[in-house]
Structures are given as structure tokens and as C-alpha cells.
Motif scaffolding. Structure first.
Motif, PDB file in Angstrom:
ATOM      1  N   THR A  25       0.835  -1.200   0.000  1.00 27.75           N
ATOM      2  CA  THR A  25       0.000   0.000   0.000  1.00 27.75           C
ATOM      3  C   THR A  25       0.870   1.249   0.000  1.00 27.75           C
ATOM      4  N   ARG A  26       1.918   1.245   0.804  1.00 24.24           N
ATOM      5  CA  ARG A  26       2.839   2.387   0.852  1.00 24.24           C
ATOM      6  C   ARG A  26       3.518   2.597  -0.502  1.00 24.24           C
ATOM      7  N   ARG A  27       3.942   1.517  -1.118  1.00 25.91           N
ATOM      8  CA  ARG A  27       4.606   1.629  -2.424  1.00 25.91           C
ATOM      9  C   ARG A  27       3.651   2.175  -3.485  1.00 25.91           C
ATOM     10  N   THR A  28       2.422   1.698  -3.457  1.00 26.41           N
ATOM     11  CA  THR A  28       1.425   2.179  -4.412  1.00 26.41           C
ATOM     12  C   THR A  28       1.138   3.659  -4.192  1.00 26.41           C
ATOM     13  N   ALA A  29       0.974   4.045  -2.933  1.00 29.70           N
ATOM     14  CA  ALA A  29       0.720   5.458  -2.615  1.00 29.70           C
ATOM     15  C   ALA A  29       1.901   6.325  -3.035  1.00 29.70           C
TER      16      ALA A  29
ATOM     17  N   PHE B 249      11.068  11.988 -10.937  1.00 26.38           N
ATOM     18  CA  PHE B 249      10.111  11.403 -10.000  1.00 26.38           C
ATOM     19  C   PHE B 249      10.118   9.872 -10.040  1.00 26.38           C
ATOM     20  N   PRO B 250      10.137   9.243 -11.232  1.00 28.98           N
ATOM     21  CA  PRO B 250      10.269   7.781 -11.232  1.00 28.98           C
ATOM     22  C   PRO B 250      11.588   7.309 -10.609  1.00 28.98           C
ATOM     23  N   ILE B 251      12.642   8.123 -10.709  1.00 29.16           N
ATOM     24  CA  ILE B 251      13.902   7.756 -10.055  1.00 29.16           C
ATOM     25  C   ILE B 251      13.690   7.686  -8.547  1.00 29.16           C
ATOM     26  N   GLY B 252      12.994   8.693  -8.008  1.00 36.75           N
ATOM     27  CA  GLY B 252      12.691   8.678  -6.581  1.00 36.75           C
ATOM     28  C   GLY B 252      11.888   7.454  -6.187  1.00 36.75           C
ATOM     29  N   ALA B 253      10.944   7.061  -7.036  1.00 36.84           N
ATOM     30  CA  ALA B 253      10.130   5.876  -6.756  1.00 36.84           C
ATOM     31  C   ALA B 253      10.988   4.615  -6.764  1.00 36.84           C
ATOM     32  N   VAL B 254      11.895   4.506  -7.736  1.00 39.78           N
ATOM     33  CA  VAL B 254      12.773   3.331  -7.814  1.00 39.78           C
ATOM     34  C   VAL B 254      13.673   3.277  -6.577  1.00 39.78           C
ATOM     35  N   ILE B 255      14.257   4.407  -6.197  1.00 39.71           N
ATOM     36  CA  ILE B 255      15.154   4.441  -5.037  1.00 39.71           C
ATOM     37  C   ILE B 255      14.397   4.095  -3.758  1.00 39.71           C
TER      38      ILE B 255
ATOM     39  N   ALA C 278       7.398   0.369  -8.222  1.00 38.63           N
ATOM     40  CA  ALA C 278       6.884   1.712  -7.919  1.00 38.63           C
ATOM     41  C   ALA C 278       7.313   2.703  -9.002  1.00 38.63           C
ATOM     42  N   GLY C 279       8.524   2.545  -9.520  1.00 39.13           N
ATOM     43  CA  GLY C 279       8.989   3.401 -10.611  1.00 39.13           C
ATOM     44  C   GLY C 279       8.142   3.219 -11.861  1.00 39.13           C
ATOM     45  N   LEU C 280       7.817   1.974 -12.164  1.00 35.22           N
ATOM     46  CA  LEU C 280       6.963   1.698 -13.326  1.00 35.22           C
ATOM     47  C   LEU C 280       5.549   2.226 -13.112  1.00 35.22           C
ATOM     48  N   LEU C 281       5.035   2.110 -11.896  1.00 38.37           N
ATOM     49  CA  LEU C 281       3.713   2.648 -11.588  1.00 38.37           C
ATOM     50  C   LEU C 281       3.705   4.163 -11.767  1.00 38.37           C
TER      51      LEU C 281
ATOM     52  N   TYR D 184      13.003   5.752 -18.766  1.00 34.71           N
ATOM     53  CA  TYR D 184      14.435   5.456 -18.700  1.00 34.71           C
ATOM     54  C   TYR D 184      14.972   5.196 -17.291  1.00 34.71           C
ATOM     55  N   PRO D 185      14.534   5.914 -16.260  1.00 32.99           N
ATOM     56  CA  PRO D 185      15.075   5.606 -14.930  1.00 32.99           C
ATOM     57  C   PRO D 185      14.871   4.152 -14.504  1.00 32.99           C
ATOM     58  N   THR D 186      13.743   3.569 -14.849  1.00 30.94           N
ATOM     59  CA  THR D 186      13.492   2.175 -14.504  1.00 30.94           C
ATOM     60  C   THR D 186      14.355   1.260 -15.358  1.00 30.94           C
ATOM     61  N   VAL D 187      14.472   1.574 -16.641  1.00 32.39           N
ATOM     62  CA  VAL D 187      15.335   0.792 -17.530  1.00 32.39           C
ATOM     63  C   VAL D 187      16.788   0.902 -17.063  1.00 32.39           C
ATOM     64  N   LYS D 188      17.198   2.091 -16.689  1.00 36.76           N
ATOM     65  CA  LYS D 188      18.564   2.328 -16.213  1.00 36.76           C
ATOM     66  C   LYS D 188      18.870   1.470 -14.989  1.00 36.76           C
ATOM     67  N   SER D 189      17.935   1.422 -14.033  1.00 37.82           N
ATOM     68  CA  SER D 189      18.180   0.623 -12.828  1.00 37.82           C
ATOM     69  C   SER D 189      18.325  -0.858 -13.182  1.00 37.82           C
ATOM     70  N   ARG D 190      17.581  -1.296 -14.165  1.00 40.09           N
ATOM     71  CA  ARG D 190      17.672  -2.694 -14.609  1.00 40.09           C
ATOM     72  C   ARG D 190      18.983  -2.957 -15.346  1.00 40.09           C
ATOM     73  N   MET D 191      19.345  -2.065 -16.250  1.00 37.15           N
ATOM     74  CA  MET D 191      20.568  -2.247 -17.046  1.00 37.15           C
ATOM     75  C   MET D 191      21.816  -2.185 -16.169  1.00 37.15           C
ATOM     76  N   GLU D 192      21.787  -1.386 -15.116  1.00 37.50           N
ATOM     77  CA  GLU D 192      22.968  -1.257 -14.266  1.00 37.50           C
ATOM     78  C   GLU D 192      23.153  -2.447 -13.334  1.00 37.50           C
ATOM     79  N   ASN D 193      22.213  -3.387 -13.346  1.00 38.06           N
ATOM     80  CA  ASN D 193      22.390  -4.631 -12.598  1.00 38.06           C
ATOM     81  C   ASN D 193      23.048  -5.718 -13.449  1.00 38.06           C
ATOM     82  N   VAL D 194      23.251  -5.438 -14.733  1.00 38.66           N
ATOM     83  CA  VAL D 194      23.927  -6.375 -15.619  1.00 38.66           C
ATOM     84  C   VAL D 194      25.408  -6.393 -15.243  1.00 38.66           C
ATOM     85  N   LYS D 195      25.992  -7.564 -15.198  1.00 37.16           N
ATOM     86  CA  LYS D 195      27.388  -7.687 -14.749  1.00 37.16           C
ATOM     87  C   LYS D 195      28.401  -7.085 -15.725  1.00 37.16           C
ATOM     88  N   SER D 196      28.134  -7.157 -17.002  1.00 38.00           N
ATOM     89  CA  SER D 196      29.066  -6.654 -18.016  1.00 38.00           C
ATOM     90  C   SER D 196      28.776  -5.185 -18.332  1.00 38.00           C
ATOM     91  N   ARG D 197      29.802  -4.340 -18.203  1.00 43.86           N
ATOM     92  CA  ARG D 197      29.636  -2.920 -18.532  1.00 43.86           C
ATOM     93  C   ARG D 197      29.331  -2.740 -20.013  1.00 43.86           C
TER      94      ARG D 197
END
Length: 176
Positions: A9-13, A46-52, A58-61, A90-103
Motif C-alpha cells: 500500500t505504501r509503495r502504491t501510494a 520522479f520515477p527515479i525517486g520511486a525506484v530508489i 513503484a517506478g513503473l507505476l 528510462y530511470p526504470t530501464v537504467k536501474s535494470r541495465m545497471e544490474n547487468v554484470k558486463s559494462r
């Protein structure tokens, strides 16, 4: 436990409140033509804040809600489409891409996402974004991609530094 909101509920809000913030900044972008791109990019913070604060969901929402409301309510649909196609997602995509092991794979993925979004904006929505585009630019599409990729590289590095600064500031145990 009575009286306590669940974590979902908190994440949705949070996603909803941050979507409202994104929409408010996009609304401003509609009325400042010279700052349209910059303000739309600011709405993407704002989506960056949600992801963090609450994770990718929450970022996608935040992105989805602000995108739909922007398409329905904003007078300048080009702003909503820039947010929808790239600057809000892009902020949500960025957070996903930066979890990839290969730069290398990370950067290839980031640039592939940019160029896909740029292609959609350029070939499908160009008349909304740039209705008075000089003819010589239309004949030099490669220049749009070259400049877009260089600006994106600077944007991504700046965004990473901003996110890093926010993360340091929010680190537990840090005195406020």
C-alpha cells in the motif's frame, strides 16, 4: 496490525504521489517552449525517486500513471509522448541495465533503448515534437542520432551522479 498500511500500500501510494509530481512538472513544460525538454527530463526524476524509495515496480507505476494522465490531460501531447517514450521510462530501464554484470552489455542495452525511443519519436511522432523543423535537419537524420547519442551519454552520466548523491544522502546512519 490495525492502523498500519502494508508495504505494498505504501509503495502504491508513493508511486501515485510521485506520478502527480511528474504530471505537475510536465504541465509546466507545456507552457515553457524553450524549457520543454529540460522540464520533461525533470519530470523523469520522479520515477527515479520511486525506484530508489520503493523499487522498480513503484517506478513503473509512477511512469505509467503519469504517462496515461499526461496523454489525457496535458494540452501538449508531445510532452506526454517524450515522457512516455523515454524520459519517464528510462530511470526504470537504467536501474535494470545497471544490474547487468558486463559494462559493455549495460551500455549496449542503454544505447539500444535510447535509439529505439529516438526512432519512435523521430519517425512516428516528429510532427508533434518539432512541427517547425528546418528542412535540412529532416534530410540529415544521422545528425539527429549522433547528437542524440552524445547528449544521452552526458545525461546518463549526470543522472548516475545525481542518483549516487541521493543514495549517499539517504544512507542509514548518516546524520541529518
Amino acid at each position: 496490525m490495525a492502523g498500519r498500511a502494508s508495504d505494498s500500500t505504501r509503495r502504491t501510494a508513493l508511486g501515485g504521489v510521485l506520478a502527480a509530481g511528474s504530471l505537475a512538472v510536465m504541465w509546466l513544460a507545456c507552457f515553457f517552449p524553450t524549457g520543454k525538454l529540460g522540464l520533461t527530463a525533470a519530470a523523469g526524476l520522479f520515477p527515479i525517486g520511486a525506484v530508489i524509495a520503493a523499487g522498480r515496480a513503484a517506478g513503473l507505476l509512477c511512469w505509467a500513471a503519469a504517462s496515461v494522465l499526461g496523454l489525457l490531460l496535458l494540452p501538449d501531447k508531445g510532452v506526454a509522448l517524450m515522457y512516455l517514450c523515454f524520459l519517464g521510462l528510462y530511470p526504470t530501464v537504467k536501474s535494470r541495465m545497471e544490474n547487468v554484470k558486463s559494462r559493455v552489455v549495460e551500455w549496449v542495452g542503454k544505447f539500444a533503448f535510447l535509439n529505439l525511443a529516438l526512432s519512435i519519436c523521430w519517425f512516428v511522432f516528429r510532427s508533434l515534437f518539432l512541427p517547425a523543423l528546418p528542412q535540412w535537419i529532416g534530410e540529415k537524420t544521422w545528425l539527429v542520432y549522433l547528437v542524440g547519442n552524445v547528449v544521452f551519454l552526458i545525461y546518463d552520466i549526470g543522472l548516475s551522479r545525481l542518483i549516487g548523491a541521493v543514495m549517499v544522502r539517504l544512507r542509514p546512519g548518516r546524520g541529518r
